[in-house]
Motif scaffolding. Structure first.
Motif, mmCIF file in Angstrom:
data_model
loop_
_atom_site.group_PDB
_atom_site.id
_atom_site.type_symbol
_atom_site.label_atom_id
_atom_site.label_comp_id
_atom_site.label_asym_id
_atom_site.label_seq_id
_atom_site.Cartn_x
_atom_site.Cartn_y
_atom_site.Cartn_z
ATOM 1 N N VAL A 76 0.839 -1.202 0.000
ATOM 2 C CA VAL A 76 0.000 0.000 0.000
ATOM 3 C C VAL A 76 0.873 1.250 0.000
ATOM 4 C CG1 VAL A 76 -1.727 1.334 1.267
ATOM 5 C CG2 VAL A 76 -1.941 -1.156 1.121
ATOM 6 N N THR A 77 1.913 1.256 0.850
ATOM 7 C CA THR A 77 2.787 2.426 0.916
ATOM 8 C C THR A 77 3.521 2.643 -0.404
ATOM 9 O OG1 THR A 77 3.074 2.033 3.283
ATOM 10 C CG2 THR A 77 4.621 3.543 2.236
ATOM 11 N N SER A 78 3.912 1.576 -1.048
ATOM 12 C CA SER A 78 4.600 1.706 -2.337
ATOM 13 C C SER A 78 3.693 2.310 -3.400
ATOM 14 C CB SER A 78 5.121 0.341 -2.807
ATOM 15 O OG SER A 78 4.077 -0.506 -3.263
ATOM 16 N N ARG A 79 2.404 1.975 -3.351
ATOM 17 C CA ARG A 79 1.465 2.554 -4.320
ATOM 18 C C ARG A 79 1.251 4.038 -4.029
ATOM 19 N NH1 ARG A 79 2.828 -0.643 -7.871
ATOM 20 N NH2 ARG A 79 4.471 -0.923 -6.303
ATOM 21 N N TRP A 80 1.320 4.411 -2.761
ATOM 22 C CA TRP A 80 1.270 5.837 -2.402
ATOM 23 C C TRP A 80 2.482 6.568 -2.961
ATOM 24 C CZ3 TRP A 80 5.129 7.501 1.166
ATOM 25 C CH2 TRP A 80 5.113 8.879 1.405
ATOM 26 N N LEU A 81 3.677 5.958 -2.832
ATOM 27 C CA LEU A 81 4.890 6.620 -3.320
ATOM 28 C C LEU A 81 4.837 6.828 -4.828
ATOM 29 C CD1 LEU A 81 7.582 7.843 -2.561
ATOM 30 C CD2 LEU A 81 8.609 5.554 -2.682
ATOM 31 N N LEU A 82 4.233 5.901 -5.543
ATOM 32 C CA LEU A 82 4.060 6.094 -6.985
ATOM 33 C C LEU A 82 3.136 7.273 -7.276
ATOM 34 C CD1 LEU A 82 3.751 2.429 -8.331
ATOM 35 C CD2 LEU A 82 5.726 3.978 -8.475
ATOM 36 N N GLN A 83 2.143 7.474 -6.422
ATOM 37 C CA GLN A 83 1.281 8.644 -6.561
ATOM 38 C C GLN A 83 2.060 9.928 -6.285
ATOM 39 O OE1 GLN A 83 -2.234 9.102 -7.269
ATOM 40 N NE2 GLN A 83 -1.861 7.103 -8.205
ATOM 41 N N VAL A 137 3.063 14.051 -8.358
ATOM 42 C CA VAL A 137 2.744 15.409 -7.897
ATOM 43 C C VAL A 137 3.901 16.110 -7.185
ATOM 44 C CG1 VAL A 137 0.269 14.977 -7.747
ATOM 45 C CG2 VAL A 137 1.712 14.469 -5.772
ATOM 46 N N ARG A 138 5.011 15.400 -6.976
ATOM 47 C CA ARG A 138 6.180 15.999 -6.343
ATOM 48 C C ARG A 138 7.423 15.546 -7.107
ATOM 49 N NH1 ARG A 138 2.414 18.109 -4.398
ATOM 50 N NH2 ARG A 138 1.980 18.599 -2.199
ATOM 51 N N PRO A 139 8.504 16.344 -7.070
ATOM 52 C CA PRO A 139 9.708 15.995 -7.841
ATOM 53 C C PRO A 139 10.550 14.919 -7.152
ATOM 54 C CG PRO A 139 10.076 18.054 -6.676
ATOM 55 C CD PRO A 139 8.651 17.666 -6.405
ATOM 56 N N ARG A 168 -4.281 9.453 -3.085
ATOM 57 C CA ARG A 168 -4.025 9.722 -4.500
ATOM 58 C C ARG A 168 -3.901 11.224 -4.754
ATOM 59 N NH1 ARG A 168 -4.810 5.312 -7.701
ATOM 60 N NH2 ARG A 168 -5.795 3.499 -6.725
ATOM 61 N N GLY A 169 -3.263 11.563 -5.853
ATOM 62 C CA GLY A 169 -3.183 12.953 -6.261
ATOM 63 C C GLY A 169 -2.560 13.841 -5.204
ATOM 64 N N GLU A 170 -3.136 15.001 -5.015
ATOM 65 C CA GLU A 170 -2.578 15.980 -4.086
ATOM 66 C C GLU A 170 -2.608 15.488 -2.646
ATOM 67 O OE1 GLU A 170 -0.495 19.232 -2.959
ATOM 68 O OE2 GLU A 170 -0.818 18.406 -4.969
ATOM 69 N N ALA A 171 -3.555 14.608 -2.302
ATOM 70 C CA ALA A 171 -3.573 14.035 -0.953
ATOM 71 C C ALA A 171 -2.299 13.230 -0.702
ATOM 72 C CB ALA A 171 -4.807 13.150 -0.774
ATOM 73 N N ALA A 172 -1.824 12.524 -1.716
ATOM 74 C CA ALA A 172 -0.551 11.813 -1.600
ATOM 75 C C ALA A 172 0.594 12.800 -1.396
ATOM 76 C CB ALA A 172 -0.306 10.966 -2.848
ATOM 77 N N GLY A 173 0.555 13.901 -2.122
ATOM 78 C CA GLY A 173 1.588 14.923 -1.989
ATOM 79 C C GLY A 173 1.615 15.559 -0.615
ATOM 80 N N GLY A 233 4.319 16.329 4.732
ATOM 81 C CA GLY A 233 4.396 16.175 6.185
ATOM 82 C C GLY A 233 5.587 15.341 6.609
ATOM 83 N N LEU A 234 5.847 14.280 5.884
ATOM 84 C CA LEU A 234 6.992 13.438 6.215
ATOM 85 C C LEU A 234 8.311 14.167 5.998
ATOM 86 C CD1 LEU A 234 5.866 10.025 4.700
ATOM 87 C CD2 LEU A 234 5.992 10.635 7.118
ATOM 88 N N VAL A 235 8.361 14.996 4.964
ATOM 89 C CA VAL A 235 9.569 15.791 4.719
ATOM 90 C C VAL A 235 9.844 16.714 5.903
ATOM 91 C CG1 VAL A 235 10.571 17.610 3.280
ATOM 92 C CG2 VAL A 235 9.418 15.668 2.210
ATOM 93 N N LEU A 236 8.802 17.344 6.435
ATOM 94 C CA LEU A 236 8.966 18.226 7.594
ATOM 95 C C LEU A 236 9.450 17.455 8.817
ATOM 96 C CD1 LEU A 236 5.803 20.506 7.296
ATOM 97 C CD2 LEU A 236 8.190 21.172 6.944
#
Length: 212
Positions: free
Chosen positions: A24-31, A35-37, A176-181, A186-189
């Motif tokens: 599941v987490t891997s599918r999020w990372l693909l999302q 939307v992010r570089p 998905r989409g911007e929700a994934a971003g 948040g994790l980056v912070l």
């Protein structure tokens, strides 16, 4: 487009192909890639090695121990594929195996590996690696790269943001989409906070991952 790909941040992501939560987490990372570089850098870990070797099988039920014994096969085949075709094949092979094991609920189907290898254009002979220890050291080296940082009291998924490796995020369904971003932001912070160690919320054992 080539320049855009070159400027994307590499995000190492350690997975065991049999773990539904990592899937599941891997599918999020693909999302997130949409939307992010960022770009996922797929790497191997082994739940079998973690639970049966490093934790010496302590506290495992008979049912879970049996699952761990069977978990060697898929990750060994992934390691053989990486040795044969380069680590860049891991993302596609993971998707081919994971879609069948998780989305199609064929985790116990012995034909999954051969089908997945064929889908990504790899020779069926690589499926023999499932019963061989030939690539175990390669798996262990990749595995240790993550767990020497995050410790043995966690599992998969593990990812690294910048210089910070962390367990998670453990999510029931991939945003998905911007929700994934936003989850990524948040994790980056969190990862950028000096001295950060842990975020944790108890999970109801009855809650199962959701596969779209």
């Amino acid at each position: 487009m080539i320049e855009e790909q070159r400027n994307r941040e590499e995000v190492p992501f350690w997975f065991d192909p049999l773990c539904p939560w990592a899937w599941v987490t891997s599918r999020w990372l693909l999302q997130v890639e949409q939307v992010r570089p960022v770009r996922a850098d797929w790497r191997l870990m082994s739940l079998a090695d973690l639970n049966l070797v490093q934790r010496k099988g302590e506290g495992l039920s008979e049912q879970y121990r049996d699952l761990m014994e069977r978990a060697w096969g898929p990750v060994r085949v992934c390691a053989a594929a990486a040795e044969h075709a380069g680590r860049g094949i891991l993302g596609r092979l993971y998707t081919a195996i994971g879609t069948r094991c998780h989305n199609h609920r064929r985790r116990d189907d012995p034909t999954v590996i051969a089908e997945a290898l064929a889908e990504v254009g790899l020779p069926d002979v690589l499926s023999a690696a499932a019963d061989s220890e030939e690539f175990d050291q390669l798996i262990r080296d990749s595995h240790d790269e993550a767990f020497n940082e995050v410790g043995l009291d966690v599992g998969t998924p593990v990812l690294r943001i910048g210089s910070t490796a962390m367990f998670g995020p453990v999510i029931r369904r991939a945003p998905r989409g911007e929700a994934a971003g936003r989850l990524w932001d948040g994790l980056v912070l969190v990862a950028g906070t000096e001295g950060f160690f842990e975020l944790k919320r108890s999970r109801d054992r009855s809650v199962k991952p959701y596969f779209d």
